[in-house]
Design a protein around this motif. Structure first.
Motif, mmCIF file in Angstrom:
data_model
loop_
_atom_site.group_PDB
_atom_site.id
_atom_site.type_symbol
_atom_site.label_atom_id
_atom_site.label_comp_id
_atom_site.label_asym_id
_atom_site.label_seq_id
_atom_site.Cartn_x
_atom_site.Cartn_y
_atom_site.Cartn_z
ATOM 1 N N ASN A 74 0.867 -1.178 0.000
ATOM 2 C CA ASN A 74 0.000 0.000 0.000
ATOM 3 C C ASN A 74 0.906 1.230 0.000
ATOM 4 O O ASN A 74 1.285 1.759 1.040
ATOM 5 N N GLU A 75 1.263 1.648 -1.217
ATOM 6 C CA GLU A 75 2.273 2.686 -1.382
ATOM 7 C C GLU A 75 1.793 4.035 -0.848
ATOM 8 O O GLU A 75 2.573 4.806 -0.280
ATOM 9 N N ILE A 76 0.506 4.301 -1.021
ATOM 10 C CA ILE A 76 -0.021 5.616 -0.632
ATOM 11 C C ILE A 76 0.071 5.826 0.883
ATOM 12 O O ILE A 76 0.595 6.832 1.355
ATOM 13 N N PHE A 77 -0.408 4.840 1.651
ATOM 14 C CA PHE A 77 -0.342 4.957 3.112
ATOM 15 C C PHE A 77 1.106 4.908 3.597
ATOM 16 O O PHE A 77 1.474 5.586 4.551
ATOM 17 N N CYS A 78 1.910 4.101 2.920
ATOM 18 C CA CYS A 78 3.327 3.987 3.285
ATOM 19 C C CYS A 78 4.009 5.357 3.161
ATOM 20 O O CYS A 78 4.640 5.836 4.101
ATOM 21 N N LEU A 79 3.807 6.006 2.016
ATOM 22 C CA LEU A 79 4.418 7.323 1.789
ATOM 23 C C LEU A 79 3.878 8.369 2.755
ATOM 24 O O LEU A 79 4.606 9.251 3.199
ATOM 25 N N GLU A 80 2.593 8.256 3.103
ATOM 26 C CA GLU A 80 1.984 9.200 4.033
ATOM 27 C C GLU A 80 2.749 9.188 5.369
ATOM 28 O O GLU A 80 3.095 10.243 5.907
ATOM 29 N N PHE A 81 3.055 7.993 5.867
ATOM 30 C CA PHE A 81 3.780 7.901 7.134
ATOM 31 C C PHE A 81 5.264 8.274 6.980
ATOM 32 O O PHE A 81 5.837 8.879 7.876
ATOM 33 N N LEU A 82 5.865 7.930 5.838
ATOM 34 C CA LEU A 82 7.279 8.305 5.628
ATOM 35 C C LEU A 82 7.427 9.824 5.547
ATOM 36 O O LEU A 82 8.369 10.406 6.071
ATOM 37 N N ARG A 83 6.464 10.473 4.870
ATOM 38 C CA ARG A 83 6.521 11.942 4.760
ATOM 39 C C ARG A 83 6.338 12.592 6.117
ATOM 40 O O ARG A 83 7.028 13.551 6.460
ATOM 41 N N ALA A 84 5.410 12.052 6.892
ATOM 42 C CA ALA A 84 5.162 12.608 8.231
ATOM 43 C C ALA A 84 6.411 12.424 9.105
ATOM 44 O O ALA A 84 6.810 13.338 9.834
ATOM 45 N N ALA A 85 7.037 11.248 9.019
ATOM 46 C CA ALA A 85 8.243 10.989 9.818
ATOM 47 C C ALA A 85 9.317 12.006 9.441
ATOM 48 O O ALA A 85 9.997 12.571 10.305
ATOM 49 N N SER A 86 9.428 12.249 8.140
ATOM 50 C CA SER A 86 10.440 13.177 7.655
ATOM 51 C C SER A 86 10.198 14.599 8.186
ATOM 52 O O SER A 86 11.142 15.293 8.574
ATOM 53 N N VAL A 87 8.942 15.028 8.230
ATOM 54 C CA VAL A 87 8.630 16.365 8.765
ATOM 55 C C VAL A 87 9.020 16.445 10.243
ATOM 56 O O VAL A 87 9.655 17.394 10.691
#
Ligand code: DCT
Ligand code: MG
Length: 395
Positions: A74-87
């Motif tokens: 599930n790439e969309i949810f995966c990226l959502e959490f990776l982006r949040a972690a990065s912020v």
């Protein structure tokens, strides 16, 4: 470790933290930036992210969530959490109230729920659930083997396999050459690579390469270039100024495993628009034999005395990437990472500049030209971005 104090508003908290740190060189006090959440860019290439993470308890939970979604493809949810972690890795203060994340980009509902629970309970029940999930645990074990990705894990899991012991015991499985090496050196490869080991390997690689190509440039990239103290592998970029030559770069004997990928680069080809694309460089995913002085000398001497074989080396994962000189700056930028930083650079180029960036080149879609660059600084300038130092790319 920063202690989470009583709730204060973000701006004040930032100023308090600034006092603890030495001010940046040559920056008069009035120029110390105050933190304004709404001004934080959604792109990590417009943020400076050092290894100094004030929000690890949040980012650890996000990364567990992201990995679980990755295992579920599930790439969309995966990226959502990776982006949040990065912020949150970028934030110059620890988050202690929901007010602290007000106005920040990439804070969707799923992310906010996890933050809220960690603030209130000290931990995330969702992340804990993932950690104790059978499928997650199996995938985590499977993908820890060199050469095993999500696809293979999926196959093994569907066959009813749950642990690496079960995989090893299954005689019907056909393992690739890479996976066989992965199992053979498993213990060494799961233990992290230290900075000292990276330096030792760096000497070997440089010496070996220079024997064949005396003018070659060998640069350590990946996490170690960003200042990390440990890594899962050591990444090198090799280029030879001057005319192209197809040289045999690898010195046998030291190499326990070597998977040479020949260059698939086609000159006329446009940069790939895929944000997570592999590049086309000649590369070698290798496992190097690093001889090490024994830590425990007494047992070593004892074994020697009785002619018992001792392992005086460690297997270490090394990626060698060989690039044409003209593409060196692009390859360096791509291979320095972090992955998230690279993703956002390509997304920024595409959406904000109508340019296509990959590890080979930068293409201006409007002008229909390739933009040459001899250094990373020139690439940032082409993109109209402020330069971000390697140690600030830990997004
Ligand atoms: N990279 C890339 N193209 C690939 C693979 C990787 O551009 N096909 C980039 C992204 C990050 C960088 O290369 C190094 O990759 P890793 O070694 O996976 O990441 P790292 O940041 O060095 O992490 P670690 O410390 O775990 O090795
Ligand atoms: Mg690496």
């Amino acid at each position: 470790c920063m202690e989470a104090g009583r709730p204060v508003d973000s701006e004040l908290k930032y100023r308090l933290m600034e006092q603890d740190q030495s001010p940046p060189l040559n920056a008069p006090e009035s120029e110390v930036p105050s933190f304004i959440a709404s001004k934080v860019s959604q792109y990590s290439c417009q943020r400076k992210t050092t290894l100094n993470n004030y929000n690890q308890k949040f980012t650890d939970a996000f990364e567990i969530m992201a990995e679980n979604y990755e295992f579920k493809e599930n790439e969309i949810f995966c990226l959502e959490f990776l982006r949040a972690a990065s912020v949150l890795k970028f934030l110059p203060f620890p988050v202690t109230t929901m007010k602290d994340i007000q106005g920040l980009p990439c804070m969707g509902d799923r992310v906010r729920d996890v933050i809220e629970e960690i603030i209130e309970e000290g931990e995330s029940s969702r992340a804990k659930e993932v950690l104790s999930d059978e499928r997650y645990q199996s995938f985590k074990q499977f993908t820890s083997v060199f050469g095993v990705g999500v696809k293979t894990s999926e196959k093994w899991y569907r066959m009813g396999l749950r642990t690496l012991e079960e995989v090893k015991a299954d005689r019907t499985l056909k393992l690739s050459k890479m996976q066989k090496a992965g199992f053979l050196y498993y213990e060494d490869l799961v233990s992290c690579v230290s900075k000292a080991e990276a330096d030792a390997v760096s000497l070997i690689v440089k010496n070996t390469v220079c024997r064949f190509l005396p003018d070659a440039l060998v640069t350590i990239t990946g996490g170690f270039r960003r200042g990390k103290e440990i890594g899962h592998d050591i990444d090198f970029l090799i280029t030879n100024p001057g005319p192209r030559e197809d040289d045999e770069l690898l010195h046998k004997g030291l190499l326990l495993y070597c998977d040479m990928i020949e260059s698939t680069f086609v000159k006329e080809q446009l940069p790939s628009r895929k944000v997570d694309a592999m590049d086309n460089f000649q590369k070698c995913f290798a496992i190097l034999k690093l001889y090490q002085p024994r830590v425990d000398n007494s047992s070593y001497n004892m074994s020697k005395k009785f002619h018992i074989e001792v392992k005086d080396w460690k297997a270490i994962r090394v990626d060698l990437v060989i690039t044409p000189f003209e593409q060196y700056a692009y390859a360096l930028l791509g291979w320095t990472g972090s992955r998230q930083f690279g993703r956002d650079l390509r997304r920024f180029a595409n959406h904000e500049r109508k340019m296509i960036l990959d590890n080979h080149a930068l293409y201006d879609r409007r002008k229909r030209i390739f933009l040459k660059a001899g250094s990373e600084e020139e690439i940032f300038a082409h993109l109209g971005l402020d330069y971000v130092e390697p140690w600030e790319r830990n997004a």
